[in-house]
Design a protein around this motif. Structure first.
Motif, mmCIF file in Angstrom:
data_model
loop_
_atom_site.group_PDB
_atom_site.id
_atom_site.type_symbol
_atom_site.label_atom_id
_atom_site.label_comp_id
_atom_site.label_asym_id
_atom_site.label_seq_id
_atom_site.Cartn_x
_atom_site.Cartn_y
_atom_site.Cartn_z
ATOM 1 N N PHE A 20 1.575 -5.901 5.144
ATOM 2 C CA PHE A 20 2.969 -5.440 5.173
ATOM 3 C C PHE A 20 3.565 -5.424 3.770
ATOM 4 C CE2 PHE A 20 7.571 -6.121 5.845
ATOM 5 C CZ PHE A 20 7.831 -5.007 6.619
ATOM 6 N N ARG A 21 3.246 -6.437 2.971
ATOM 7 C CA ARG A 21 3.716 -6.468 1.594
ATOM 8 C C ARG A 21 3.115 -5.319 0.784
ATOM 9 N NH1 ARG A 21 7.884 -7.685 -1.619
ATOM 10 N NH2 ARG A 21 7.177 -7.637 -3.779
ATOM 11 N N ALA A 22 1.829 -5.084 0.982
ATOM 12 C CA ALA A 22 1.178 -3.970 0.301
ATOM 13 C C ALA A 22 1.768 -2.633 0.739
ATOM 14 C CB ALA A 22 -0.329 -3.995 0.568
ATOM 15 N N TYR A 23 2.157 -2.557 2.018
ATOM 16 C CA TYR A 23 2.793 -1.355 2.539
ATOM 17 C C TYR A 23 4.099 -1.088 1.809
ATOM 18 C CZ TYR A 23 2.015 1.823 6.462
ATOM 19 O OH TYR A 23 1.670 2.913 7.225
ATOM 20 N N LEU A 24 4.880 -2.127 1.624
ATOM 21 C CA LEU A 24 6.149 -1.986 0.906
ATOM 22 C C LEU A 24 5.917 -1.582 -0.547
ATOM 23 C CD1 LEU A 24 8.191 -5.049 2.271
ATOM 24 C CD2 LEU A 24 8.374 -2.658 2.961
ATOM 25 N N ASN A 25 4.886 -2.147 -1.165
ATOM 26 C CA ASN A 25 4.580 -1.786 -2.552
ATOM 27 C C ASN A 25 4.215 -0.305 -2.665
ATOM 28 O OD1 ASN A 25 4.988 -4.440 -3.332
ATOM 29 N ND2 ASN A 25 2.825 -4.975 -3.231
ATOM 30 N N SER A 26 3.377 0.171 -1.743
ATOM 31 C CA SER A 26 2.994 1.582 -1.759
ATOM 32 C C SER A 26 4.205 2.480 -1.542
ATOM 33 C CB SER A 26 1.941 1.853 -0.675
ATOM 34 O OG SER A 26 0.721 1.223 -0.981
ATOM 35 N N ALA A 27 5.061 2.087 -0.595
ATOM 36 C CA ALA A 27 6.256 2.888 -0.319
ATOM 37 C C ALA A 27 7.186 2.919 -1.528
ATOM 38 C CB ALA A 27 6.983 2.328 0.903
ATOM 39 N N MET A 28 7.318 1.780 -2.204
ATOM 40 C CA MET A 28 8.191 1.732 -3.375
ATOM 41 C C MET A 28 7.675 2.638 -4.492
ATOM 42 S SD MET A 28 9.313 -1.585 -5.647
ATOM 43 C CE MET A 28 10.113 -2.341 -4.233
ATOM 44 N N VAL A 29 6.373 2.572 -4.765
ATOM 45 C CA VAL A 29 5.797 3.410 -5.819
ATOM 46 C C VAL A 29 5.885 4.886 -5.446
ATOM 47 C CG1 VAL A 29 3.657 4.006 -7.026
ATOM 48 C CG2 VAL A 29 4.267 1.602 -6.671
ATOM 49 N N SER B 287 -2.307 1.709 -10.313
ATOM 50 C CA SER B 287 -1.821 0.418 -9.816
ATOM 51 C C SER B 287 -2.790 -0.705 -10.136
ATOM 52 C CB SER B 287 -1.579 0.498 -8.299
ATOM 53 O OG SER B 287 -0.549 1.419 -8.002
ATOM 54 N N MET B 288 -4.073 -0.427 -10.080
ATOM 55 C CA MET B 288 -5.068 -1.449 -10.395
ATOM 56 C C MET B 288 -5.103 -1.750 -11.893
ATOM 57 S SD MET B 288 -6.786 -2.647 -7.743
ATOM 58 C CE MET B 288 -8.402 -3.116 -8.334
ATOM 59 N N THR B 289 -4.878 -0.727 -12.716
ATOM 60 C CA THR B 289 -4.963 -0.907 -14.170
ATOM 61 C C THR B 289 -3.733 -1.578 -14.743
ATOM 62 O OG1 THR B 289 -6.330 1.094 -14.325
ATOM 63 C CG2 THR B 289 -5.318 0.291 -16.365
ATOM 64 N N PHE B 290 -2.558 -1.208 -14.250
ATOM 65 C CA PHE B 290 -1.307 -1.674 -14.853
ATOM 66 C C PHE B 290 -0.692 -2.865 -14.129
ATOM 67 C CE2 PHE B 290 -1.003 3.067 -15.831
ATOM 68 C CZ PHE B 290 -1.716 2.921 -17.002
ATOM 69 N N ASN B 291 -1.325 -3.312 -13.037
ATOM 70 C CA ASN B 291 -0.794 -4.458 -12.289
ATOM 71 C C ASN B 291 -1.896 -5.458 -12.004
ATOM 72 O OD1 ASN B 291 1.996 -4.213 -11.911
ATOM 73 N ND2 ASN B 291 1.726 -2.640 -10.355
ATOM 74 N N ASN B 292 -1.760 -6.637 -12.554
ATOM 75 C CA ASN B 292 -2.685 -7.733 -12.263
ATOM 76 C C ASN B 292 -2.126 -8.684 -11.210
ATOM 77 O OD1 ASN B 292 -4.558 -6.861 -14.215
ATOM 78 N ND2 ASN B 292 -3.369 -7.850 -15.836
ATOM 79 N N LYS B 293 -0.838 -8.550 -10.916
ATOM 80 C CA LYS B 293 -0.211 -9.422 -9.930
ATOM 81 C C LYS B 293 -0.585 -8.991 -8.512
ATOM 82 C CE LYS B 293 3.883 -10.673 -12.644
ATOM 83 N NZ LYS B 293 5.365 -10.639 -12.681
ATOM 84 N N GLU B 294 -1.018 -9.960 -7.711
ATOM 85 C CA GLU B 294 -1.395 -9.676 -6.329
ATOM 86 C C GLU B 294 -0.205 -9.159 -5.528
ATOM 87 O OE1 GLU B 294 -4.432 -9.204 -3.770
ATOM 88 O OE2 GLU B 294 -4.646 -10.191 -5.718
ATOM 89 N N SER B 295 0.966 -9.664 -5.820
ATOM 90 C CA SER B 295 2.154 -9.280 -5.063
ATOM 91 C C SER B 295 2.596 -7.844 -5.349
ATOM 92 C CB SER B 295 3.312 -10.223 -5.390
ATOM 93 O OG SER B 295 3.612 -10.200 -6.783
ATOM 94 N N HIS B 296 2.041 -7.212 -6.404
ATOM 95 C CA HIS B 296 2.424 -5.857 -6.759
ATOM 96 C C HIS B 296 1.382 -4.817 -6.329
ATOM 97 C CE1 HIS B 296 5.383 -7.984 -9.051
ATOM 98 N NE2 HIS B 296 5.822 -6.914 -9.692
ATOM 99 N N ARG B 297 0.288 -5.267 -5.732
ATOM 100 C CA ARG B 297 -0.784 -4.342 -5.379
ATOM 101 C C ARG B 297 -0.394 -3.490 -4.168
ATOM 102 N NH1 ARG B 297 -5.786 -6.017 -7.594
ATOM 103 N NH2 ARG B 297 -5.343 -6.343 -9.806
ATOM 104 N N PRO B 298 -0.719 -2.180 -4.179
ATOM 105 C CA PRO B 298 -0.410 -1.306 -3.043
ATOM 106 C C PRO B 298 -1.495 -1.356 -1.974
ATOM 107 C CG PRO B 298 -1.343 -0.024 -4.820
ATOM 108 C CD PRO B 298 -1.260 -1.434 -5.322
#
Length: 280
Positions: A71-80, A217-228
Motif C-alpha cells: 500500500f505504501r509502494a502504491y502511494l509512492n507510485s501514484a505520487m510520482v 526510482s531505483m537510481t535516485f532513491n535508496n530509501k525503502e519508504s520511497h520505493r514505488p
C-alpha cells in the motif's frame, strides 16, 4: 445473394481469427488473475487448474496490509505518476501550442530535438541526471524521479499535441478575439476544450510513464519508504523461494490502474493518437 453470402463468410472468418488472437494475447493476463487467487498448494499443483478450486483473497490483503507494505509502494507510485503527469502537462501543452502557432528561428531544430529525446535510452540519462540531482540535494526525494519522468513525457506531449493544435483553423481564434478574448483566454476557453481527446491521450501516457518507472526510482532513491510498486516486487523473492501467488497478486495490483485507464478512456486515446498522426 451469392455476394452477400461470401461477405458473411468472410466476416465470420475475420471474427473467428480476431477471437483466437484475442484469446492468445489475453490468456497471460487471465492466468495472472487466476493464479493470484490460488493457495500455495494449488499454485504448484500438477496438472495445473485453470480456475482456483478454493478462492482466497489473502494474497491481496497480505500485499496491501501485511509485511510487504504494498500500500505504501502504491502511494509512492501514484505520487510520482500524478506529479510527473501534472508537471509535464503544465510545461508540455503551452510548448506544443507555441510551436504550432508561432514562427520562431530554429523551430524545426527544436522539434527534431524533441523527437531525438524520445529515442534516447534511460540509461544514457542516468549519469548526468544523478550528478545534477546530487548538486541540488534531490537524491532520496520524490522530486528526483518526478523530474526524470517529466523529461520523457514532455517531448511526447509536444510531439502529439503540436499537429493537433496546428490543424485548427486560425479563424477560430480570430472569432474569439472579436468576442473580446485575449490570446490566453482563447487558448484556455477555446483551444483546450476542443482538444479534449488529445489532452486525455497525453495525460494517460504521461501517467503511465510515471507509474511504470523503475530505473529512475531505483537510481535516485535508496530509501525503502520511497520505493514505488515496480521496485518493491523483489520483496517476494526470498531465500526460501518465490511466492508465485503473491507475485501474481502483486502484478494484478500493479497493472490495474493501466488497465482501467485503457478500458474507460480508450475512445479518447485512439482519437487523440489518430488526430496527432494525420495532421502535419
Amino acid at each position: 445473394m451469392q455476394k452477400l453470402s461470401r461477405e458473411r463468410k468472410r466476416g465470420l472468418l475475420y471474427s473467428t481469427v480476431g477471437i483466437i488472437i484475442a484469446v492468445v494475447f489475453l490468456f497471460p493476463l487471465y492466468w495472472i488473475v487466476v493464479s493470484s487467487l490460488k493457495t500455495d498448494a494449488e499454485i504448484f499443483k500438477i496438472p495445473p487448474t485453470f480456475f482456483p478450486q478454493d478462492i482466497t483473497w489473502n494474497n491481496y490483503t497480505e500485499q496491501l496490509f501485511g509485511q510487504n507494505n504494498a500500500f505504501r509502494a502504491y502511494l509512492n507510485s501514484a505520487m510520482v505518476a500524478l506529479s510527473a503527469m501534472g508537471l509535464s502537462m503544465v510545461l508540455g501543452i503551452p510548448a506544443a501550442y507555441g510551436l504550432a502557432r508561432y514562427k520562431m528561428p530554429g523551430k524545426s531544430v527544436i522539434i527534431t530535438l524533441f523527437l531525438v529525446t524520445q529515442m534516447l535510452p534511460a540509461s544514457l540519462l542516468l549519469t548526468p541526471l544523478f550528478l545534477t540531482f546530487s548538486k541540488l540535494n534531490l537524491i532520496n526525494t520524490y522530486l528526483a524521479p518526478i523530474l526524470s519522468v517529466a523529461t520523457i513525457s514532455i517531448p511526447f506531449i509536444v510531439i502529439i499535441l503540436r499537429p493537433i493544435f496546428k490543424g485548427y483553423p486560425l479563424e477560430i481564434e480570430d472569432a474569439a478575439k472579436i468576442d473580446g478574448c485575449n490570446r490566453f483566454q482563447t487558448f484556455l476557453r477555446i483551444i483546450l476544450p476542443i482538444s479534449k481527446p488529445g489532452l486525455i491521450t497525453v495525460a494517460s501516457f504521461s501517467f503511465m510513464h510515471g507509474w511504470n518507472d523503475l530505473v529512475y526510482s531505483m537510481t535516485f532513491n535508496n530509501k525503502e519508504s520511497h520505493r514505488p510498486m515496480t521496485a518493491a516486487i523483489y520483496h517476494l523473492i526470498t531465500q526460501f523461494g518465490i511466492q508465485w501467488n503473491m507475485v501474481m497478486a502483486y502484478g494484478v495490483l500493479l497493472v490495474l490502474p493501466v488497465v482501467l485507464i485503457f478500458v474507460f478512456l480508450q475512445k479518447y486515446i485512439i482519437s487523440g493518437l489518430t488526430s496527432g498522426s494525420v495532421k502535419g
